[in-house]
Write a protein that holds these residues in place. Structure first.
Motif, PDB file in Angstrom:
ATOM      1  N   ALA A 117     -11.487   4.285  50.015  1.00 31.06           N
ATOM      2  CA  ALA A 117     -12.644   4.303  50.919  1.00 31.06           C
ATOM      3  C   ALA A 117     -12.961   2.889  51.412  1.00 31.06           C
ATOM      4  O   ALA A 117     -13.327   2.688  52.573  1.00 31.06           O
ATOM      5  N   GLY A 118     -12.801   1.900  50.531  1.00 30.12           N
ATOM      6  CA  GLY A 118     -13.152   0.530  50.890  1.00 30.12           C
ATOM      7  C   GLY A 118     -12.255  -0.064  51.960  1.00 30.12           C
ATOM      8  O   GLY A 118     -12.643  -1.017  52.645  1.00 30.12           O
ATOM      9  N   ALA A 119     -11.056   0.490  52.111  1.00 30.09           N
ATOM     10  CA  ALA A 119     -10.146  -0.033  53.149  1.00 30.09           C
ATOM     11  C   ALA A 119     -10.396   0.629  54.496  1.00 30.09           C
ATOM     12  O   ALA A 119      -9.895   0.146  55.511  1.00 30.09           O
ATOM     13  N   THR A 120     -11.164   1.709  54.525  1.00 30.48           N
ATOM     14  CA  THR A 120     -11.304   2.417  55.814  1.00 30.48           C
ATOM     15  C   THR A 120     -11.947   1.557  56.914  1.00 30.48           C
ATOM     16  O   THR A 120     -11.545   1.677  58.073  1.00 30.48           O
ATOM     17  N   PRO A 121     -12.925   0.679  56.587  1.00 34.60           N
ATOM     18  CA  PRO A 121     -13.447  -0.154  57.683  1.00 34.60           C
ATOM     19  C   PRO A 121     -12.449  -1.199  58.179  1.00 34.60           C
ATOM     20  O   PRO A 121     -12.581  -1.676  59.306  1.00 34.60           O
ATOM     21  N   ILE A 122     -11.467  -1.582  57.334  1.00 30.59           N
ATOM     22  CA  ILE A 122     -10.603  -2.729  57.681  1.00 30.59           C
ATOM     23  C   ILE A 122      -9.920  -2.487  59.036  1.00 30.59           C
ATOM     24  O   ILE A 122      -9.992  -3.300  59.937  1.00 30.59           O
ATOM     25  N   GLN A 123      -9.240  -1.330  59.158  1.00 32.44           N
ATOM     26  CA  GLN A 123      -8.580  -1.076  60.452  1.00 32.44           C
ATOM     27  C   GLN A 123      -9.286   0.082  61.169  1.00 32.44           C
ATOM     28  O   GLN A 123      -8.715   0.709  62.034  1.00 32.44           O
ATOM     29  N   ASN A 124     -10.547   0.348  60.806  1.00 23.68           N
ATOM     30  CA  ASN A 124     -11.279   1.448  61.436  1.00 23.68           C
ATOM     31  C   ASN A 124     -10.395   2.699  61.464  1.00 23.68           C
ATOM     32  O   ASN A 124      -9.959   3.173  62.520  1.00 23.68           O
ATOM     33  N   VAL A 125     -10.149   3.203  60.263  1.00 19.90           N
ATOM     34  CA  VAL A 125      -9.229   4.332  60.076  1.00 19.90           C
ATOM     35  C   VAL A 125      -9.600   5.498  60.991  1.00 19.90           C
ATOM     36  O   VAL A 125     -10.781   5.826  61.155  1.00 19.90           O
ATOM     37  N   GLY A 126      -8.591   6.079  61.589  1.00 15.36           N
ATOM     38  CA  GLY A 126      -8.865   7.173  62.516  1.00 15.36           C
ATOM     39  C   GLY A 126      -7.714   8.163  62.571  1.00 15.36           C
ATOM     40  O   GLY A 126      -6.583   7.837  62.213  1.00 15.36           O
ATOM     41  N   ALA A 127      -8.029   9.365  62.995  1.00 16.67           N
ATOM     42  CA  ALA A 127      -7.008  10.407  63.184  1.00 16.67           C
ATOM     43  C   ALA A 127      -7.672  11.614  63.831  1.00 16.67           C
ATOM     44  O   ALA A 127      -8.867  11.859  63.621  1.00 16.67           O
ATOM     45  N   TYR A 128      -6.892  12.348  64.602  1.00 17.16           N
ATOM     46  CA  TYR A 128      -7.318  13.631  65.172  1.00 17.16           C
ATOM     47  C   TYR A 128      -8.701  13.568  65.844  1.00 17.16           C
ATOM     48  O   TYR A 128      -9.519  14.471  65.714  1.00 17.16           O
ATOM     49  N   GLY A 129      -8.930  12.436  66.549  1.00 12.26           N
ATOM     50  CA  GLY A 129     -10.134  12.340  67.369  1.00 12.26           C
ATOM     51  C   GLY A 129     -11.366  11.790  66.664  1.00 12.26           C
ATOM     52  O   GLY A 129     -12.426  11.689  67.279  1.00 12.26           O
ATOM     53  N   GLN A 130     -11.264  11.450  65.379  1.00 12.16           N
ATOM     54  CA  GLN A 130     -12.399  10.803  64.698  1.00 12.16           C
ATOM     55  C   GLN A 130     -11.963   9.427  64.198  1.00 12.16           C
ATOM     56  O   GLN A 130     -10.780   9.204  63.948  1.00 12.16           O
ATOM     57  N   VAL A 132     -13.681   6.112  61.479  1.00  9.54           N
ATOM     58  CA  VAL A 132     -14.799   5.880  60.552  1.00  9.54           C
ATOM     59  C   VAL A 132     -15.949   5.115  61.203  1.00  9.54           C
ATOM     60  O   VAL A 132     -17.093   5.236  60.767  1.00  9.54           O
ATOM     61  N   ALA A 133     -15.658   4.342  62.268  1.00  9.25           N
ATOM     62  CA  ALA A 133     -16.732   3.581  62.935  1.00  9.25           C
ATOM     63  C   ALA A 133     -17.865   4.505  63.396  1.00  9.25           C
ATOM     64  O   ALA A 133     -19.013   4.065  63.496  1.00  9.25           O
ATOM     65  N   GLU A 134     -17.545   5.776  63.651  1.00 13.79           N
ATOM     66  CA  GLU A 134     -18.575   6.711  64.156  1.00 13.79           C
ATOM     67  C   GLU A 134     -19.577   7.094  63.075  1.00 13.79           C
ATOM     68  O   GLU A 134     -20.668   7.566  63.384  1.00 13.79           O
ATOM     69  N   THR A 135     -19.213   6.948  61.807  1.00 17.17           N
ATOM     70  CA  THR A 135     -20.108   7.407  60.730  1.00 17.17           C
ATOM     71  C   THR A 135     -20.506   6.301  59.748  1.00 17.17           C
ATOM     72  O   THR A 135     -21.353   6.537  58.878  1.00 17.17           O
ATOM     73  N   ILE A 136     -19.907   5.125  59.874  1.00 19.57           N
ATOM     74  CA  ILE A 136     -20.278   4.052  58.928  1.00 19.57           C
ATOM     75  C   ILE A 136     -21.695   3.565  59.241  1.00 19.57           C
ATOM     76  O   ILE A 136     -22.017   3.216  60.372  1.00 19.57           O
ATOM     77  N   ALA A 137     -22.545   3.574  58.196  1.00 15.42           N
ATOM     78  CA  ALA A 137     -23.934   3.107  58.353  1.00 15.42           C
ATOM     79  C   ALA A 137     -24.080   1.678  57.842  1.00 15.42           C
ATOM     80  O   ALA A 137     -24.925   0.923  58.320  1.00 15.42           O
TER      81      ALA A 137
END
Ligand SMILES: Cc1cc2nc3c(=O)[nH]c(=O)nc-3n(C[C@H](O)[C@H](O)[C@H](O)COP(=O)(O)OP(=O)(O)OC[C@H]3O[C@@H](n4cnc5c(N)ncnc54)[C@H](O)[C@@H]3O)c2cc1C
Length: 351
Positions: A117-130, A132-137
């Motif tokens: 989970a901690g690496a998801t912001p690093i490259q703004n993990v994405g797939a299939y149209g979503q 993480v930048a859309e939900t990170i608070a």
């Protein structure tokens, strides 16, 4: 906890490649991460799931801090949203599975992505149209320059397509990430047509969260994009190259070139700002590097399930993998005059 045995990093990367580090310490909670990073011998490498990293065969100097901090806490916000805070070392797919089971929408399309989970912001993990930048608070970081931990707001994180402030930047160590999710039975509108088709709904329609997760896992499984210990098509970093984003003129030139070479239009997704994201997999395949291509490089190959994944067949080396990647990058440039950029992080080696 100090691990005194010098183990090859191939044990900690999904490519199963990489030699030994100078030393390796395993951190199991936030204070320990901070303490180990402060005490570490430079250069420091923060490593979690090892699913987006290419490490040199001969190994690397300095300290690897291996993140194994676990934990998820859930809090209801005043406006009815749910804030889910996850420790950095928690496997990402646990978070998606939990959200779907609890009826929390916003990350279901990101099912099955390996890593933490901690690496998801690093490259703004994405797939299939979503992404993480859309939900990170908020992102809780240890700021090595300030020698202090603090929370960063999403705007500070400079999220963009497969990148952020944190990428190629060792100032920040992500300690925890808070996601803002919506209690809902259905997903947000589905943007990715392949996923909508799999669910038998129109693009832009919504679908039950559990059905979206099942469909994504099935699509990913067929492409070798879910880790499977007995399938070398998954000994990869997922996509080796990002999809190139071209401006209007660049895309027009590519279309002309593609018409000449292949007789068809390139697979591409236009954006609202006039730029066009082109399928790197399409470019690679049409430049002559099909599924299973080895180019004679020993022990490595393009995945048999997806042209965008470069894989270690079990006997490969980082040197061979990089040679294959260079051949593909140069081949695509020669045929289509488009530059492919790598998605993973390289440590002790370069493309
Ligand atoms: C089969 C497969 C499929 C994949 N599919 C996708 C996909 O669909 N979409 C996608 O976006 N990615 C995908 N990836 C790439 C990868 O899963 C993600 O980038 C993931 O977020 C990496 O997490 P990790 O914990 O493995 O990071 P690592 O590989 O351990 O680290 C990657 C980089 O992030 C840094 N890092 C890791 N954790 C922290 C931290 N807490 N603080 C600071 N820096 C940190 C590391 O130093 C390194 O530079 C895929 C990979 C594989 C193998």
């Amino acid at each position: 906890m100090l691990d005194v045995t010098r183990v090859d990093l191939s044990r900690h990367t999904t490519l199963r490649l990489g030699g030994p580090p100078g030393s390796l310490s395993t951190a199991t909670h936030q204070d320990e991460i901070v303490q180990m990073v402060r005490a570490a011998t430079e250069p420091i490498l923060v490593l979690a799931g090892g699913s987006n990293i290419v490490v040199a065969d001969e190994g690397i100097p300095g300290t690897v801090v291996l993140l194994r901090s676990m934990g998820v806490s859930v809090q209801r916000d005043r406006d009815g949203d749910v804030l889910v805070t996850v420790e950095a070392g928690q496997p990402w797919d646990d978070v998606v599975a939990l959200a779907v089971a609890e009826g929390l929408a916003g990350i279901e399309c990101l099912s099955g992505i390996p890593g933490s989970a901690g690496a998801t912001p690093i490259q703004n993990v994405g797939a299939y149209g979503q992404e993480v930048a859309e939900t990170i608070a908020a992102v809780r970081v240890f700021d090595r320059s300030a020698n202090a931990a603090r929370d960063m707001a999403p705007t500070e994180c400079r999220f963009a397509y497969r990148t952020s402030l944190f990428r190629h930047n060792d100032r920040y160590v992500v300690l925890a990430v808070t996601f803002r999710l919506k209690p809902a039975a259905l997903s947000p509108p589905l943007r990715y047509s392949e996923l909508a088709r799999a669910l038998d709904v129109d693009p832009g329609a919504r679908a039950p969260l559990a059905e979206v997760r099942t469909a994504v896992l099935s699509l990913r499984g067929r492409k070798g994009m879910v880790l499977d210990p007995v399938d070398p098509d998954t000994y990869s970093v997922g996509s080796f190259f990002t999809n190139p984003v071209l401006d209007g003129a660049g895309f027009a030139a590519l279309r002309a070139r593609a018409a000449e070479v292949t007789g068809v239009d390139p697979a591409a997704w236009p954006a609202e700002d006039g730029s066009v994201k082109v399928s790197a997999a399409w470019l690679i395949e049409r430049a002559g590097f099909g599924k299973g291509y080895t180019g004679g490089h020993r022990g490595v190959a393009v995945s048999g399930k997806h042209t965008l994944a470069l894989t270690n067949r079990g006997t490969g080396t980082t040197v061979a993998l990089l040679a294959l990647a260079r051949e593909i990058r140069d081949g695509v440039r020669k045929v289509f005059d488009v530059d492919l950029h790598p998605e993973p992080v390289f440590v002790g080696c370069a493309l």
